[in-house]
Design an enzyme around this catalytic site. Sequence first.
Site, PDB file in Angstrom:
ATOM      1  N   ASP A  83       0.814  -1.221   0.000  1.00  0.00           N
ATOM      2  CA  ASP A  83       0.000   0.000   0.000  1.00  0.00           C
ATOM      3  C   ASP A  83       0.843   1.265   0.000  1.00  0.00           C
ATOM      4  OD1 ASP A  83       0.893  -0.388   2.615  1.00  0.00           O
ATOM      5  OD2 ASP A  83      -1.063  -0.963   3.372  1.00  0.00           O
ATOM      6  N   ASN A 154      -7.398  -2.722  13.838  1.00  0.00           N
ATOM      7  CA  ASN A 154      -8.799  -2.962  13.466  1.00  0.00           C
ATOM      8  C   ASN A 154      -8.935  -4.189  12.559  1.00  0.00           C
ATOM      9  OD1 ASN A 154      -7.726  -2.111  11.070  1.00  0.00           O
ATOM     10  ND2 ASN A 154      -9.043  -0.320  10.826  1.00  0.00           N
ATOM     11  N   HIS A 156      -7.227  -4.746   9.761  1.00  0.00           N
ATOM     12  CA  HIS A 156      -6.992  -4.523   8.328  1.00  0.00           C
ATOM     13  C   HIS A 156      -5.746  -5.257   7.828  1.00  0.00           C
ATOM     14  CE1 HIS A 156      -4.558  -0.473   8.823  1.00  0.00           C
ATOM     15  NE2 HIS A 156      -3.741  -1.506   8.821  1.00  0.00           N
ATOM     16  N   GLU A 161      -9.604  -2.018   4.708  1.00  0.00           N
ATOM     17  CA  GLU A 161     -10.205  -1.694   5.999  1.00  0.00           C
ATOM     18  C   GLU A 161     -11.478  -2.511   6.228  1.00  0.00           C
ATOM     19  OE1 GLU A 161      -8.471  -0.043   7.920  1.00  0.00           O
ATOM     20  OE2 GLU A 161      -7.796   1.905   7.179  1.00  0.00           O
TER      21      GLU A 161
HETATM   22  C1  GLP Z   1      -0.447   0.121   8.476  1.00  0.00           C
HETATM   23  C2  GLP Z   1      -0.156  -0.535   7.099  1.00  0.00           C
HETATM   24  C3  GLP Z   1      -0.316  -2.024   7.170  1.00  0.00           C
HETATM   25  C4  GLP Z   1       0.362  -2.497   8.428  1.00  0.00           C
HETATM   26  C5  GLP Z   1      -0.457  -2.066   9.614  1.00  0.00           C
HETATM   27  C6  GLP Z   1       0.190  -2.313  10.962  1.00  0.00           C
HETATM   28  O1  GLP Z   1      -1.438   1.053   8.424  1.00  0.00           O
HETATM   29  N1  GLP Z   1      -0.914  -0.042   6.007  1.00  0.00           N
HETATM   30  O2  GLP Z   1       0.204  -2.627   5.995  1.00  0.00           O
HETATM   31  O3  GLP Z   1       0.458  -3.890   8.435  1.00  0.00           O
HETATM   32  O4  GLP Z   1      -0.900  -0.733   9.490  1.00  0.00           O
HETATM   33  O5  GLP Z   1       1.168  -1.373  11.269  1.00  0.00           O
HETATM   34  P1  GLP Z   1       2.203  -1.582  12.425  1.00  0.00           P
HETATM   35  O6  GLP Z   1       3.072  -2.729  11.990  1.00  0.00           O
HETATM   36  O7  GLP Z   1       2.985  -0.313  12.508  1.00  0.00           O
HETATM   37  O8  GLP Z   1       1.450  -1.910  13.659  1.00  0.00           O
END
Ligand code: GLP
Length: 270
Positions: A83, A154, A156, A161
């Site tokens: 993403d 959440n 995702h 989402e």
């Molecule tokens: C972000 C990214 C995801 C990631 C997730 C967790 O928003 N778009 O690809 O896996 O949230 O992030 P983190 O590893 O910092 O907890």
Amino acid sequence: MIKRLRVLEIAGAQVQVFDTPANASEAAASDVRQAIRISVQATGKAVLGLATGRTPERVYAHLVESHRAGSLSFRGVSTYNLDEYYPMGPLDPASYRTYMHRHLFGHVDLAPNRCHVLDGTVPEAFAADHCAQFDRWIAAEGGIDLQLLGLGRNGHIGFNEPTNLPLERAVGLPTRGVDLHAVTIFDAAAEFGGEANVPRRALTMGVATILAARSVVVLAFGEAKAQAVAASLQGPITAEVPGSLLRTIPGKVAWMIDQAAASRIADVGL
Ligand code: GLP
């Protein structure tokens, strides 16, 4: 030998529980290295799906270390990131392109035209084309060999989402532009110097694209992820919890999580 506390089989997924995020990251890096070697040996190339966020940082550090030690080459490897924020310049310190450059691309022998991150500068009217093209590039490469995934609080995956779409539509979602969820915006606030500065939109690899990968490694660390992990593994399979959609591809997913992230999985005695 990396210390695993437990290896569980939950609803067709392998769940490896580690004492620390460091050990889980080492195991994930070892899976990535192996996927590269097996695929390059068999076909001359390997296609990786990559994730951003805090969770996979140590995995990239291990891969860079292996490369520096001379035991891992990325020649023949193509990468596709999950993403990117939208709109977003590639050189913005908060962009996922910058993140990838900082943690991996800038340190290994990946060809610049083989590390693909969705382009946050594409004009609005062409964003859908760009996303469809991203899916075509992946298909033309023969699909993703190994997809690295994190999990949002959440639930995702990528920036897919939670939604109330029926299951059959949710699993068919292609790469596309999306609105970010309030929890995602809140969690990204620190990187942007406040919630108000977080982009409200993003481009994300689709659920269908993720589910088509030949193998998926999901990482989740810490108590903050425990609820999303339990819901993904043991709650209903629903678009409301995108992580649960991974249960529609039994036998392909390995969860590599620490004890804290595993703490709400029911009946496994952790
Ligand atoms: C972000 C990214 C995801 C990631 C997730 C967790 O928003 N778009 O690809 O896996 O949230 O992030 P983190 O590893 O910092 O907890």
